[in-house]
Design a protein around this motif. Structure first.
Motif, short mmCIF file in Angstrom:
data_model
loop_
_atom_site.label_atom_id
_atom_site.label_comp_id
_atom_site.label_asym_id
_atom_site.label_seq_id
_atom_site.Cartn_x
_atom_site.Cartn_y
_atom_site.Cartn_z
N ALA A 13 1.00 -1.14 -0.17
CA ALA A 13 0.06 0.05 -0.09
C ALA A 13 0.72 1.27 0.02
N ILE A 14 0.53 2.26 -0.63
CA ILE A 14 1.24 3.49 -0.78
C ILE A 14 0.54 4.70 -0.08
N VAL A 15 1.63 5.32 0.76
CA VAL A 15 1.11 6.41 1.44
C VAL A 15 2.12 7.52 0.90
N TRP A 16 1.78 8.80 0.45
CA TRP A 16 2.69 9.58 -0.27
C TRP A 16 2.41 11.18 0.04
N ALA A 17 3.35 12.02 -0.02
CA ALA A 17 3.28 13.18 0.32
C ALA A 17 2.78 14.21 -0.82
N SER A 18 1.56 14.33 -0.92
CA SER A 18 1.07 15.68 -1.78
C SER A 18 1.41 16.92 -1.04
N SER A 19 0.70 17.85 -1.29
CA SER A 19 1.05 19.30 -0.87
C SER A 19 -0.30 20.30 -0.74
N SER A 20 -0.13 21.16 0.24
CA SER A 20 -1.34 22.03 0.37
C SER A 20 -1.34 22.80 -0.77
N SER A 21 0.04 23.01 -1.42
CA SER A 21 0.19 24.13 -2.50
C SER A 21 -0.88 23.56 -3.63
N VAL A 22 -1.61 22.32 -3.63
CA VAL A 22 -2.45 22.04 -4.90
C VAL A 22 -3.62 23.16 -4.70
N TYR A 23 -3.90 23.72 -3.71
CA TYR A 23 -5.01 24.34 -3.62
C TYR A 23 -4.93 25.66 -4.27
N GLY A 24 -3.68 25.94 -4.63
CA GLY A 24 -3.31 27.04 -5.55
C GLY A 24 -4.24 28.34 -5.16
N LEU A 25 -5.03 28.65 -6.15
CA LEU A 25 -5.61 30.10 -6.06
C LEU A 25 -7.04 29.92 -5.53
N ASN A 26 -7.35 28.47 -4.89
CA ASN A 26 -8.49 28.42 -4.41
C ASN A 26 -8.78 29.50 -3.24
N SER A 27 -9.82 29.88 -3.21
CA SER A 27 -10.29 30.83 -1.96
C SER A 27 -11.32 30.43 -1.15
N ARG A 28 -11.82 29.34 -1.29
CA ARG A 28 -12.70 28.75 -0.25
C ARG A 28 -12.11 28.36 1.02
N VAL A 29 -12.31 28.86 2.07
CA VAL A 29 -11.42 28.50 3.48
C VAL A 29 -12.66 27.93 4.33
N LEU B 185 -1.27 12.57 1.05
CA LEU B 185 -1.51 13.45 2.44
C LEU B 185 -0.93 14.80 1.93
N ARG B 186 -1.93 15.90 1.90
CA ARG B 186 -1.59 17.07 1.68
C ARG B 186 -1.21 17.89 2.94
N PHE B 187 0.15 18.02 2.67
CA PHE B 187 0.94 18.61 4.16
C PHE B 187 0.66 20.11 3.88
N PHE B 188 0.53 20.65 5.09
CA PHE B 188 0.29 21.98 5.11
C PHE B 188 1.81 22.71 5.93
N THR B 189 2.73 23.25 5.37
CA THR B 189 4.05 23.99 5.75
C THR B 189 4.24 23.24 7.03
N VAL B 190 5.07 22.22 6.98
CA VAL B 190 5.47 21.47 8.02
C VAL B 190 6.71 21.95 8.47
N TYR B 191 6.95 22.28 9.89
CA TYR B 191 8.22 22.56 10.47
C TYR B 191 8.20 21.99 11.72
N GLY B 192 9.62 22.15 12.10
CA GLY B 192 10.07 21.62 13.45
C GLY B 192 11.45 21.04 13.49
N PRO B 193 12.01 20.41 14.52
CA PRO B 193 13.46 20.12 14.66
C PRO B 193 13.71 19.27 13.57
N TRP B 194 15.08 19.50 12.99
CA TRP B 194 15.49 18.64 11.73
C TRP B 194 14.93 19.46 10.62
N GLY B 195 14.19 20.27 10.69
CA GLY B 195 13.40 20.99 9.41
C GLY B 195 14.46 21.13 8.18
N ARG B 196 13.65 21.90 7.14
CA ARG B 196 14.23 21.96 6.04
C ARG B 196 14.88 23.60 5.97
#
Ligand SMILES: O=C(O)[C@H]1O[C@H](OP(=O)(O)OP(=O)(O)OC[C@H]2O[C@@H](n3ccc(=O)[nH]c3=O)[C@H](O)[C@@H]2O)[C@H](O)[C@@H](O)[C@@H]1O
Length: 944
Positions: free
Chosen positions: A232-248, A288-299
């Motif tokens: 089974a595959i779990v993979w990282a997509s991104s919150s950025s796919v919402y792009g210009l979406n304005s619905r919050v 999984l659409r990750f939203f700006t992930v931060y923390g120790p050992w970050g990028r």
């Protein structure tokens, strides 16, 4: 630095079970119901076209077959530069064995065997470590490309290596390598996190995005679909796919067909490609659409990371603004929450249905938002960092460049909540606090609490001088060591290496004493002691295994210590009810406790989360004390173990300490500022064999109730591989045979009191061991009189032996007691601090400054002591007002050569002379055959 600094939340690791875990709806590709087929077709074509165009345009390397072409790009100011990476060769029986071993499921029946791509990346490392900790088999894969500082990736790799995760050096585009991996291991899951990340960098190196995020994904899916069994595959997509979406807030059902960056477009393409592989081959795929992930050992390419660096260097930070100065905000999500989401997604993935490339039925296809659900403006991010770093940022507000950024993100996590039990728990402030702690530690930067901002800034600049202009370089570049070096290191790790810092020991001691001052808590003298220990060792990870009804004094003390050393204090409790009781006890004692400071669960589970323990305090009344100790994973320096109530072990801890275990009997903690602590543990009876012992602390402010207390610094655990185990067989240099009683350790009482130990040993007085323990005691600095508490004088005969030759101040609680002690005991100029005061309340007169009405005593250094000194009970009194800087100043006269060295001048001399052998010693009341001395010799102990 160890794993624990990394997977930062050791605490509650509980995912709420979804109510409808096996809901049939889960088997359907839910998210695309609301999605027109035409769009799907469009995106599939778009992806493939993009891929082909960029792939064909990009220069190819002529690397040999087993050294795949790299997708890595080294970003440089001069423009796009793609570099072929030299990968480590793979294959061969030894390599396969390592792969198999790393991927083998341990301690987790029915666990997963997981291939984690991008394992040396930020999220990859945390996920791989978390999977390993819970017993899953994990194999990492990473190409260590140069998008950002590869030494950070190497350091992450080294960390995983220590945790037992092998990271294969290879590219996801290397089909042959992937096939080999699937041949060697029947992976049940792939967590695919390898990607070209970063929104803005896509302008600089577009090809790398297509290579990693489109071609790389296809390559992984190709290998997975052909595998038998299919994972089974779990993979990282991104919150950025919402792009210009304005619905919050952004929901999975919202439009994602207007990406604002090439990065987003490639992630969106990935989601469509996932559909294809699910549809044709029956692969179970969770995006999984990750939203700006931060923390120790970050990028280092992410804003929170380079803002930290720039703030510390005094460089301006650019804060983006939308049109009309509108705020730019992100739904910053802490890494531990993301890890929990990833693990839950894996646990709920559902099986792939195909095999060997053939579909056998419908398989789940899902997409979830993993965000924090509370967007925070970038300005707030900067102000939190300013506070944590104690440096003002030089802010530059600039219009958000049109390079792919969007103005805000905000996750709707309803689906993940319902179906995965996903619930983020870390707010931006506490998450950044952990990040900053890690950052300062990793780059060896220290900030002083008391620094003025300017000074802190200057200091930071000095410290950062060595950091290059690009992404910061760590002081220590950690390359994975060759096996021989690793073996040597492991051997070295088995030796205790402690760094003692009197300054932090003192601060911790004082703070603990202050925190406990107005509370008459049991064990508070122990709390101060362990606090000083934690401070002195600069313990980064302090773990306390709490026992029910044990009170909170030790916890309060440890908390005071970790504050000083920017460490972490975690309390291990077996279940939620204990957790609630512990939190309650701490709160009542005036200490706050965050959720992540409580690790809940069975000893094995809870301790597994905690790697790199520097100081472990175990209450042996816990049934599982032994298991807790056995599971403890010390840091590279070793681990100081304090066993409370060792004499009351309930069988749990009994098996932990083997016969011959060296046990230390006294603690001498050199602090600074004229303050030293000398704790002696004593037992009843001529030996310490009857299991009862108690503490004497030459802390004049000892609580009234000084209950029996066993504190043990033990050096041996059952597990032969345990880093402390070798201490069990070692002899103290001064005592070729393990010491069996106090007399052996302190064979030479001082002149004039030579007869006393014998007399005491015959049991003439109660508590004679305590007195025996003090034979040989002398004042190190006569100008600081020794303050003995009442019981020590009255019952222990200590006064007699010491006072016979010293100028000693004794503290008596009341007239009656003072009279009972009798002036005859106080020879040679010894004085009695009289209890008289204006109000005629003897006890209150001793130490003003405490809450006299409630009869509480002020305790701890720094309190003002207003006392009266009397020549004799009831005699004339002399007033003295002074800062209490004295907690009992005593050293052993000739117990051992090395302790003598301690008393020579101060702890620093130990370093210079190298004479010190006994630095720490704590008493136990273990049975005779288990009793011995642990000594840390000078070559094992380092002094700052
Ligand atoms: O959630 C996501 O999907 C993405 O999150 C991050 O992208 P981003 O949110 O842009 O994160 P940062 O680059 O750290 O930027 C954070 C915020 O700071 C702002 N920023 C960035 C840079 C800068 O100089 N100034 C500034 O104000 C950005 O506009 C943004 O609002 C990651 O870099 C992506 O890999 C990930 O896919």
């Amino acid at each position: 630095m160890d794993v624990d600094d990394a997977p930062s939340t050791p605490g509650k690791w509980k995912m709420e079970k979804p109510h409808h875990r096996h809901h049939p709806r889960l088997l359907l590709p839910r998210w695309h119901h609301s999605y027109p087929v035409s769009k799907l077709v469009f995106w599939s074509f778009f992806s493939l076209a993009l891929f082909l165009a960029l792939f064909l345009l990009s220069p190819r390397s002529s690397a040999p077959a087993r050294i795949p072409e790299s997708f890595a790009s080294s970003s440089s100011s001069s423009g796009v530069r793609r570099a072929a990476l030299q990968m480590a060769p793979w294959g061969g029986p030894a390599w396969e064995k390592r792969v198999r071993s790393s991927a083998r499921v341990r301690r987790n029946p029915g666990g997963a065997s997981v291939l984690v791509t991008g394992a040396a990346g930020f999220v990859g490392m945390h996920v791989a470590a978390a999977l390993k900790r819970r017993g899953d088999g994990v194999l990492g894969l990473d190409n260590f490309n140069g998008y950002y500082d590869p030494s950070l990736k190497r350091a992450r790799q080294a960390l995983l290596d220590r945790a037992g995760v092998f990271v294969v050096e290879g590219d996801i585009d290397d089909g042959a390598l992937l096939r080999k991996l699937f041949d060697v291991v029947p992976f049940t899951h792939v967590v695919h996190l390898a990607a070209q990340a970063g929104v803005r960098h896509a302008l600089v190196d577009p090809a790398s995005y297509v290579h990693s995020n489109v071609a790389g994904l296809v390559s992984v899916l190709e290998a997975a679909k052909a595998a038998d069994p299919q994972p089974a595959i779990v993979w990282a997509s991104s919150s950025s796919v919402y792009g210009l979406n304005s619905r919050v807030p952004f929901s999975e059902a919202d439009r994602t067909d207007r990406p604002a960056s090439l990065y987003a477009a490639t992630k969106k393409a990935g989601e469509e490609i996932a559909h294809v592989y699910n549809h044709i081959y029956g692969l179970s795929i969770t995006g999984l659409r990750f939203f700006t992930v931060y923390g120790p050992w970050g990028r280092p390419d992410m804003a929170y990371f380079f803002f930290t660096r720039d703030i510390l260097r005094g460089k301006p930070v650019s804060i983006f603004e939308g049109p009309d100065h509108a705020t730019v905000a992100r739904d910053f999500t802490y890494i531990d929450d993301i890890v929990k989401g990833c693990l839950a997604a894996l646990d709920h993935a559902g099986k792939s249905t195909g095999s060997g490339g053939k579909k056998r039925g419908p398989a789940p296809l899902r997409i979830y938002n993993l965000g924090n659900t509370s967007p925070v403006p970038v300005t707030k991010l900067v102000s939190i960092l300013e506070r944590l770093l104690k440096v003002k940022a030089v802010k530059k507000f600039v219009k958000m460049p049109r390079n792919g950024d969007v103005q805000f993100t905000h996750a709707n996590i309803t689906f993940a909540q319902k179906e995965l039990g996903y619930r983020p728990t870390t707010g931006l402030h506490s998450g950044l606090k952990k990040f900053v702690r890690w950052y300062l530690e990793y780059y060896s930067i220290s900030l002083s609490k008391n620094d003025s901002t300017d000074e802190a800034q200057r200091r930071s600049l000095r410290q950062l001088h060595a950091i290059s202009d690009g992404f910061p370089q760590p002081h220590r570049v950690q390359q994975p060591p060759p096996p021989s070096v690793e073996r040597r290191r492991r051997r070295q790790r088995t030796r205790m290496k402690l760094v003692w810092c009197p300054e932090t020991a003192l601060k911790a001691y004082v703070d603990a004493a202050k925190a406990l001052a107005d509370r008459s808590l049991e064990e508070s003298s122990v709390a101060e002691l362990v606090s000083a220990m934690a401070g002195g060792w600069k313990a980064q990870l302090v773990v306390e295994a709490w026992a029910r009804d044990a009170g909170a004094a030790t916890g309060v003390g440890l908390r005071a210590a970790v504050e000083h050393v920017r460490g972490r204090h975690v309390c291990v409790v077996p279940d939620e009810q204990w957790a609630a009781e512990y939190v309650g006890a701490m709160r009542r004692a005036g200490a706050s406790v965050e959720a992540e400071s409580v690790a809940v669960g069975e000893a094995e589970g809870a301790m597994r989360e905690l790697e790199g323990v520097d100081l472990m305090v175990v209450d042996c009344r816990r049934r599982d004390a032994g298991r807790v100790l056995r599971e403890a994973r010390p840091g590279a320096r070793g681990m100081v173990v304090v066993c409370k109530w060792a004499g009351r072990q309930r069988g749990g801890a009994a098996g932990v300490f083997r016969a011959g275990t060296r046990v230390v009997r006294a603690t001498y903690l050199p602090l600074e500022g004229g303050v030293e602590v000398f704790h002696v543990g004593v037992g009843k009876g001529p030996s310490l064999g009857d299991g009862r012992a108690r503490w004497i602390s030459f802390d004049p402010f000892l609580p009234r109730r000084c209950d029996p207390e066993d504190v043990l610094l033990a050096g041996a655990l059952v597990d032969a591989n345990h880093p402390l185990a070798p201490l069990a067989g070692r002899r103290h240099p001064a005592h070729p045979q393990p010491a069996t009683d106090w007399q052996q350790i302190h064979p030479q009482p001082p002149e004039g009191v030579a007869a006393r130990p014998r007399a005491l040993a015959e049991g003439v007085v109660p508590d004679h061991d305590s007195a025996a323990g003090l034979h040989g005691a002398e004042l190190r600095r006569p100008e600081h009189p020794l303050v003995l508490r009442r019981r020590a004088v009255d019952e222990d005969e200590v006064g007699a032996s010491v006072l016979a030759q010293q100028q000693v101040t004794c503290v008596a609680d009341d007239e009656v007691h003072a009279a009972r002690v009798g002036p005859e005991r106080f020879q040679r100029g010894a004085q009695l601090v009289g209890p008289a005061n204006d109000a005629g309340d003897p006890a209150a007169g001793l130490m003003r400054g405490g809450d006299q009405r409630q009869g509480r005593r002020p305790r701890g250094v720094g309190a003002h002591l207003h006392h009266e000194t009397c020549a004799a009970p009831g005699g004339q009194c002399r007033h003295e007002l002074g800062e209490v800087g004295l907690l009992g100043l005593v050293s052993l006269q000739k117990p051992t050569q090395e302790a003598h060295a301690v008393s020579d001048s101060n702890s620093y001399s130990l370093h210079r002379t190298g004479k010190a052998q006994v630095v720490v010693a704590v008493l136990t009341s273990f049975s005779v055959r288990r009793k011995a001395l642990v000594a840390f010799s000078a070559d094992q102990a380092m002094f700052l």
